[in-house]
Design a protein around this motif. Structure first.
Motif, PDB file in Angstrom:
ATOM      1  N   GLY A  11       0.532  -1.091   0.353  1.00 28.43           N
ATOM      2  CA  GLY A  11      -0.149   0.305  -0.333  1.00 28.43           C
ATOM      3  C   GLY A  11       0.907   1.390  -0.134  1.00 28.43           C
ATOM      4  O   GLY A  11       0.119   2.634  -0.304  1.00 28.43           O
ATOM      5  N   ASN A  12       2.057   1.087   0.242  1.00 28.99           N
ATOM      6  CA  ASN A  12       3.162   2.065   0.198  1.00 28.99           C
ATOM      7  C   ASN A  12       2.946   2.872  -1.274  1.00 28.99           C
ATOM      8  O   ASN A  12       3.040   2.238  -1.953  1.00 28.99           O
ATOM      9  N   THR A  13       4.218   3.476  -1.797  1.00 27.71           N
ATOM     10  CA  THR A  13       4.600   3.847  -2.572  1.00 27.71           C
ATOM     11  C   THR A  13       6.281   3.990  -2.039  1.00 27.71           C
ATOM     12  O   THR A  13       6.571   4.503  -1.168  1.00 27.71           O
ATOM     13  N   GLU A  16       6.494   6.941  -9.828  1.00 24.33           N
ATOM     14  CA  GLU A  16       6.128   6.340  -8.548  1.00 24.33           C
ATOM     15  C   GLU A  16       5.684   5.003  -8.165  1.00 24.33           C
ATOM     16  O   GLU A  16       4.155   4.956  -9.080  1.00 24.33           O
ATOM     17  N   VAL A  44       3.402   1.797  -6.723  1.00 16.82           N
ATOM     18  CA  VAL A  44       2.866   1.187  -5.090  1.00 16.82           C
ATOM     19  C   VAL A  44       3.179  -0.069  -5.374  1.00 16.82           C
ATOM     20  O   VAL A  44       2.770  -0.597  -6.061  1.00 16.82           O
ATOM     21  N   LYS A  62       1.768   4.394  -9.937  1.00 15.05           N
ATOM     22  CA  LYS A  62       0.348   5.215  -8.949  1.00 15.05           C
ATOM     23  C   LYS A  62       0.033   5.584 -10.791  1.00 15.05           C
ATOM     24  O   LYS A  62      -0.909   6.097 -10.516  1.00 15.05           O
ATOM     25  N   THR A  89      -7.699   5.679 -11.299  1.00 18.13           N
ATOM     26  CA  THR A  89      -6.420   6.847 -11.191  1.00 18.13           C
ATOM     27  C   THR A  89      -6.192   7.604 -12.457  1.00 18.13           C
ATOM     28  O   THR A  89      -7.859   7.877 -13.127  1.00 18.13           O
TER      29      THR A  89
END
Length: 222
Positions: A5-7, A27, A29, A43, A155
């Motif tokens: 869940g982090n980038t 970036e 995910v 992302k 997105t």
């Protein structure tokens, strides 16, 4: 931290549509974290493309039903142009091969493929409905697993990707993006702007959608 869940930033590609200032860091995910690898998805959609473009009408009529992911223009862009331009030599060493399913069901129903007939690929080995690739896009099952809600699937295009369509998006760059699932011989799945999954996108040659690269990277030495 590289948690699900982090980038994180990895590689660089033109995104702001200002060619004078060079490429921007990409970036990603984190979809899944394993002991030695991370599964990543961009992302935003980094490119907008047709799933497959044919040279002429005769080629389209003869080959539309034969298009699996590894025969698509999206696959070729990901594993040739994007792979070569977005990552330096050290980064490429960290991108590991992924074995993915290739949906040939629609073509088999029409009798264009034998049940286990291998399919040639520009880059990658395909046999019995699977492929070994560096970069890919999600299928419907994976999309539902990692993005269970419509809102999670929404997105935007990067300004550079939006410029490929030659239309005025204004301030809102939200746009649909391709999945590799092929529900029928003439349709290709995609995630719509509102995050719903469209199982009946029009014939693959005529529709445009965003491309969100997916890849697996090695973190064993980090």
């Amino acid at each position: 931290t590289c948690e699900e869940g982090n980038t994180l930033l990895f590689g660089a590609f033109e995104q702001d549509n200002n060619l004078e200032n060079g490429s921007e860091m990409i970036e990603w995910v984190v979809l899944e974290k394993n002991e030695d690898t991370l599964l990543l998805i961009s992302k935003k959609s980094l490119m907008i493309d047709q799933y497959k473009v044919f040279d002429n009408e005769e080629d389209r009529q003869q080959n539309t039903r034969k298009i699996s992911f590894v025969k698509s223009d999206v696959y070729e862009w990901l594993n040739l142009e994007f792979y070569e331009s977005a990552f330096d030599a050290d980064e490429k060493q960290l991108i590991v091969d992924s074995e993915i399913s290739v949906d040939l069901l629609g073509a088999r129903e029409e009798g264009y493929f034998g049940t286990n007939l291998p399919v040639e690929a520009t880059e990658g080995t395909v046999e019995e409905g699977s492929a070994i690739v560096k970069l890919f896009i999600l299928n419907e099952e994976e999309t539902m697993k990692y993005f269970p809600n419509d809102e999670d699937r929404r997105t935007s295009l990067t300004p550079y990707a939006a410029s490929m369509l030659h239309r005025d998006f204004g301030e809102n760059l939200e746009f649909q993006w391709w999945l590799r699932t092929r529900p029928s011989v003439l349709t290709q799945e995609r995630v719509e702007t509102d995050g719903t999954i469209n199982q009946n996108a029009k014939t693959v040659m005529y529709e445009f959608a965003g491309v969100r690269p997916v890849m697996c990277v090695d973190i064993s030495e980090r």
